[in-house]
Design an enzyme around this catalytic site. Structure first.
Site, PDB file in Angstrom:
ATOM      1  N   ARG A  49       0.839  -1.212   0.000  1.00 56.85           N
ATOM      2  CA  ARG A  49       0.000   0.000   0.000  1.00 56.85           C
ATOM      3  C   ARG A  49       0.873   1.262   0.000  1.00 56.85           C
ATOM      4  O   ARG A  49       0.540   2.259  -0.649  1.00 56.85           O
ATOM      5  CB  ARG A  49      -0.952  -0.008   1.195  1.00 56.85           C
ATOM      6  CG  ARG A  49      -1.970  -1.148   1.250  1.00 56.85           C
ATOM      7  CD  ARG A  49      -2.784  -1.301   0.006  1.00 56.85           C
ATOM      8  NE  ARG A  49      -3.754  -2.400   0.040  1.00 56.85           N
ATOM      9  CZ  ARG A  49      -3.493  -3.666  -0.299  1.00 56.85           C
ATOM     10  NH1 ARG A  49      -2.287  -4.043  -0.691  1.00 56.85           N
ATOM     11  NH2 ARG A  49      -4.455  -4.575  -0.272  1.00 56.85           N
ATOM     12  N   GLU A  51       2.255   1.615  -3.396  1.00 60.47           N
ATOM     13  CA  GLU A  51       1.204   2.076  -4.310  1.00 60.47           C
ATOM     14  C   GLU A  51       0.990   3.580  -4.192  1.00 60.47           C
ATOM     15  O   GLU A  51       0.701   4.256  -5.180  1.00 60.47           O
ATOM     16  CB  GLU A  51      -0.090   1.318  -3.978  1.00 60.47           C
ATOM     17  CG  GLU A  51      -1.198   1.517  -4.995  1.00 60.47           C
ATOM     18  CD  GLU A  51      -2.423   0.701  -4.630  1.00 60.47           C
ATOM     19  OE1 GLU A  51      -2.529  -0.444  -5.077  1.00 60.47           O
ATOM     20  OE2 GLU A  51      -3.279   1.208  -3.872  1.00 60.47           O
ATOM     21  N   SER A  58      15.029  14.951   1.127  1.00 62.50           N
ATOM     22  CA  SER A  58      16.021  13.951   1.496  1.00 62.50           C
ATOM     23  C   SER A  58      15.386  12.773   2.233  1.00 62.50           C
ATOM     24  O   SER A  58      14.479  12.945   3.055  1.00 62.50           O
ATOM     25  CB  SER A  58      17.087  14.578   2.397  1.00 62.50           C
ATOM     26  OG  SER A  58      18.049  13.611   2.762  1.00 62.50           O
TER      27      SER A  58
END
Lengths: 202, 202, 202, 202, 202, 202, 202, 202, 202, 202
Positions: B143, B146, B169
């Site tokens: 997830r 994604e 960063s």
């Protein structure tokens, strides 16, 4: 044909797109009046669309980005007008988020795009995820990927201990980007907030 | 040989590791006294280590996870004792974050691990990133992946407009996990905070 | 050393696992009394564990499968005893589903595995998804993959029209397998039932 | 050239397709009369075709989707008219299922597409499977893929015990999508039904 | 320790398998009496098992191959005894085909393997397809792969025209290998015979 | 512009190809007289070319397939006229087999294609293998691939025992497809016949 | 335990191999007398086996390489003794070429390996190609790969013009390596010689 | 068995290596006297070897790294003693650079490793490149990879203009790492110096 | 529009290239006079360019191949005229080798291509390696790849023993193709000759 | 249409770009006056753009490279005019570095490109990294990749010892290319200089 439009032509070749020109009216208008409004320049320039990405995007993306460029609007400004978060608006521009009818109406007004064109291009259900090849090659996006790669199991362990067996939803989900400044410099803060979904027992 | 240790033996085969037993003292001790302290059970069980991950982890990981399991401590508890964030501690357990000498000393105390063993295993520089195959197959970690896949370009566009040309960063970086509850249920909130690095001009 | 144990030895080499034998009691017992109960043979043989899969599985998997084989129990039988669906039980055996404390207690009873061993091996949070390399090479599993490959967009289109913009959850989810027989032969019926999650608006 | 068609032009560039314009009659007609029929709007909008998918689809796909959009018909409606399941119809639109001559005739009528055009484009044998890159990036389709990844071995074990050594056919196969509603919300139910094929003995 | 067993030791290291030796009886027996029967050498040597493949194979594979080597039997001979095709037998040795109880009984007799050991190792459902990494690197197997790569669409087109829309089953399927000799040399003939499965209409 | 040609236009967009129209004569001719000859319909429809495959094929492929479609000829019919096997002819259509000057002459006659055009497009040496991405996604072709994946080592073992160390050539090679019917249904039989090449000794 | 054997022990860990030590005789012998014969040092050192490659090699490879190292023999020397080309001999050591019974006899003599051990390990049919992951990471081997990548089509075009439609066999094939020296330095010359196989006409 | 050695045992499991302990002398010695010399601690800790990397490294790597750790020496110190660059020495430790006989002698002295052991393990030709999976997952190494990804074409263009058609050799090549400090912080400077090789004309 | 040009048109679609036709003079000229000179046919036909490769090649490739086809010249003939090896010339045609100003002048003369066009297209530095996807799918090129895969380590071992630690350059490199005929048939002989580059010591 | 423009036409086909010509003025001008200025030829030719790379580049790249070619300027010359490093300029041409407004102004002057065109194409934020497929196939760029592959861990170890736990930034980073000449020939020297970023402690 003027020098400017010669270059416009040559550069357009790069995007594999072809605009058959039958009228001398189109090009000058397009080039001269639609593109450059340096007077409205923001402190940082606005984000525009890399033409080589276009084949991976829905038809709505170049429509939206061209209008954004023409009006020189930041996502923050557009988001305020539409009443949504700027990440959601940017995702919409990249075909990664659905626009409601109201969103379309407001985008049409803010960006001066004919409403029915936008409705036609933006009214469907997004086909998400195909824009980026993973691992991402763009350094900025790679850093986010690297965070998942490096801290993925740590997040899982901490989330499992806090919530049990399940996942943080990426659908019932919102996110935002903020800027913080301190004496060490500027910091980007990204917040991910997702509903906790426990695994069903069956 | 007792039934319990027969099973312990068979299951140990799974981790490709071999413990040649020459003394009958080792196993019972190991099994009986080190593993189960149900009385200290947290509301959610604590995170433990999947044995099939061990070949991808440094020597410190099974040492730390075994001790954590034996003492039935959550990352939250350990983190408080060590004085670091629980995600940082979990990352350390997975070999993804460096432990300072003080961290090692405190971990040694909290987890009852001989200090010099921990120093030897945990004192080096982490070799990060090899634990997970990308794309991640674990649904929870997927997830997060994604989110990068779907919102990657949106984050880039918004960050570029807010900060200019650069990256957030992932090194000069911190993160935390929080739990929120409202009438719709529980929400996981992950915050990513990284220093903004502008591209050098050369 | 008997002929039987010689072969047992040679075959065990295949699983990369080593059982150092210091007692002549272990092997005969293991081979002779634990493995073969042909009298309880089901109409179809029961599913067992391919030893070459073991390195990709948690420690609980060989424990569970060995006990299942020893007692010659089908997943259907175990599921009834535990009070869960047989797919859930099989997923648990492969480390893909979480066992609750009650599940562990019942599995321990049904399978004659010491409760504390099972609790130790099965009490954590599953680290899902690493068992199969995708695309799956097993023909049976490939057919399911092929269904996703061929009908994926059709499912999306139909689901979007029925539910709007969102996904069918694979977490808040249950599944079952049924057998139907008609004059054309036997049919396998797999039902997938997941909560519909609409995308959040933000 | 009107503002509307300027945008239509720019957006069309995105699909790498070129429509050489020799007549000023085509475009306005196309835009104005063919696309928007908000009066027939379903409760959920209908599924349309992401233009960036077109290069991966047969010629019939944009023909069918354009007509569907023009007439604002859901797959459910079309399926009823054609007498087939809506998933089969959607698969046909994506070039994943064969249309019989009767299907073509009915589709032609329902969608107002010249029969011979549809016959020419849709009369061949589908070249299945090339539309999606696996693993699927679309979150909805990924969830189905994840189900195969997580439960693949569990399905195999249960099916083997129920049916013996073989596979569930994905060819001698049908599938459907249903919607269930209970007090917890909406549920999507996908049923997969395939003939059981035992391995031949030779 | 004799020179011979020193080498046996060193070579065994290669297979990552460990045989802890506590008895001086095992090794000499194993080496001296089980392995070498040069007197029964066939015209072509028989096929044996590359030890580096073992980790990818079920436990039955080294058992079967060792016995085959010890008795110096070709697949043709074994197949005749068992009453199956030699390709099916070879597939069984590689864990790619299911052995029926009768097959196991006959294999046990032909190969002098204790029946219950074979039953235990070979009685399950094969987990097919994981032995070879695709594309295959072995030149002989690659040639078969290349035939699919080069003639795949031609086969599809011809099969579609002969049978309609469907597939040739690889499950309801048999195959055989034959040798033909003519004045140009020797020819290998592989026959693939599969049931034609038409796509269901739904 | 007629309705039919509007659709023809829209569908052509899908193939990324552009036909600049300067004459109103071309299209009607093309559409009306070249494409549809339903009266000559075979029992199964003939195989045609998926337009989305065209970018992966040589220039000869669309030429040949269009003519085949126009004349509604099966590969079997064409093969008989040309005096070659139908698989070889189909391979030629997909750019996977070389056409001799006589083949070209006969194809030109059978398909009514100007000889010099065909000679120009089909006279070179095929650049084989680029049409299919492996693993093949088309279910029919995947089944052939799966046969190699599952039986590859079995074929190798049997061939080695029958022929020694070498390969079955895929170059000095022929293949054919046959249809068999029995009381269980229809069976596809594919025969692969290749010269046996022993490894050189050097 | 002496210092030397402590190190031997630690380094052996690297090869994942385990040598259970029950006799103090084995190790010193192994270390002291079998390994180091610096007096026979060639001008360039001889090639030895990287231990981390062993899991990818057949059992014969470490046997052969250890003996080669012990006797400090170059492939050139061994090749002369066996009467084959040194590349063929090296390929045999890496499991990529078949050894005839005579080869085995001679290798056994040259390398002081018990004949029956070698026969057992080397008598099968090679399972070629699995040693190297492609693209090769070793710079020397990568250069050869790069030659194929850069000149592949050029070779094909020139070979087609010289020979017609076909391939250069890699089976009916020999190769050699030569050294040339001129005023610019040293040159490696690799010759590939394969039978031309024309495609069959069918 | 003491607590310390229990942990040593558990952690050792992680490296898949097994040290069968038959003597109580080995372990305490190993743990107590070889590992910890905090008095010689450098300002930054020295680099050590992640045990999970060991299977990808030659036998020399753990030998060298263990000795380095035991003596707590930095690569800089070792390099000075051996008279080579510290990057070359580190590459040698990772099996990526060849050690000359003199290097081996000096390493043996500096690191207190028996010369003949080191000669045996380090005397061969390196099999380079297999340690890292590309793209590198370690953030530090990824940054170097990213530089190639982002500036690759820029380097090529500039080098071509400066030198003509050719490459910068990575073989006839040296490199070094330097540290610079200014008011903005610390800077790492890596210099790559390779011979320019023009393409041969033939 | 004639039948011939209709087909020319349809086939051109395949190459995704568009030739906007404004003059009826261009096409007949192009088709009739430039393409077919059967009278100059060589014994083997000459190599031509597969149109589907064009997008992967520089602009010079179709220019050169078209002229070669028009004049029906083999690479051997062109190479003799230009004074270079035929493999070098073929590599140049595929954009894999640099042409010097003299090469360009001679190619222009031999092939009747305007010098300044060729200079513009061929005067840059080649961007090598992108034409072929690896592993190569073309059977002829795959055989070369297979040689590297199978004999890679053997070449390395032999080269290391002959030359020491280094590589055979693929830059300071030449190659040629020869044809040999003996009583067994025709043999292709490819010679690779590269400078030996020893690793630098630093 | 002249011979020269016929070839220009054919070669342009290769780049998939289409320039619909409606005016006979454009082409001659474009070809004749913009492209060839051989009188200003540098000692090495300048770097130009391979047309097959264009689809992977932003619109600015062909604009810049065409102008550079027309004026025959090296990156060194342009860099001096713009006041930046030549690698930075080349990176800008490939869309890998951001151009400031001043850079754009100067580039416009140096290259004779209309300022507003350049501003429009070059004013956005670069979308880095998509130009090269990794591993790079270009031999020059591959050598840099190989350096990372071979020396990656060595760099990490040395940098960690010099700086602690962190990375060398590729963002706060500069690089340059220099040429050195000594009696052994020419040497390319690439310097990478990046800010050291220590991992944050959290």
């Amino acid at each position: 044909m003027s020098a400017a439009s010669t270059f416009a032509l040559s550069s357009r070749i790069a995007s594999r797109a072809v605009v058959p020109v039958t009228s001398s009216l189109l090009r000058p208008t397009f080039t001269a009046s639609r593109r450059f409004h340096p007077s409205k320049m923001a402190s940082n320039p606005i984000a525009t669309l890399d033409t080589s990405l276009i084949p991976r995007l829905p038809a709505s993306s170049p429509t939206l980005f061209e209008a954004k460029k023409k009006k020189n609007l930041s996502f923050e400004t557009i988001a305020k007008e539409v009443g949504r978060d700027e990440v959601a608006i940017a995702a919409m521009f990249y075909g990664q988020a659905r626009a409601s009818p109201e969103d379309i109406k407001k985008l049409s007004q803010v960006l001066d795009i004919p409403a029915e064109l936008l409705e036609s291009q933006l009214g469907g259900f997004p086909d998400r995820g195909r824009t980026i090849d993973m691992p991402p090659k763009e350094p900025l996006i790679y850093r986010l990927y690297e965070i998942v790669q490096n801290y993925g199991y740590a997040y899982k362990a901490v989330l499992n201990e806090k919530f049990g067996d399940g996942i943080m939803s990426a659908i019932s989900f919102s996110t935002k980007v903020e800027k913080e400044t301190d004496d060490k410099g500027e910091w980007a803060v990204i917040t991910l907030r997702g509903k906790w979904l426990p695994y069903s027992r069956f």
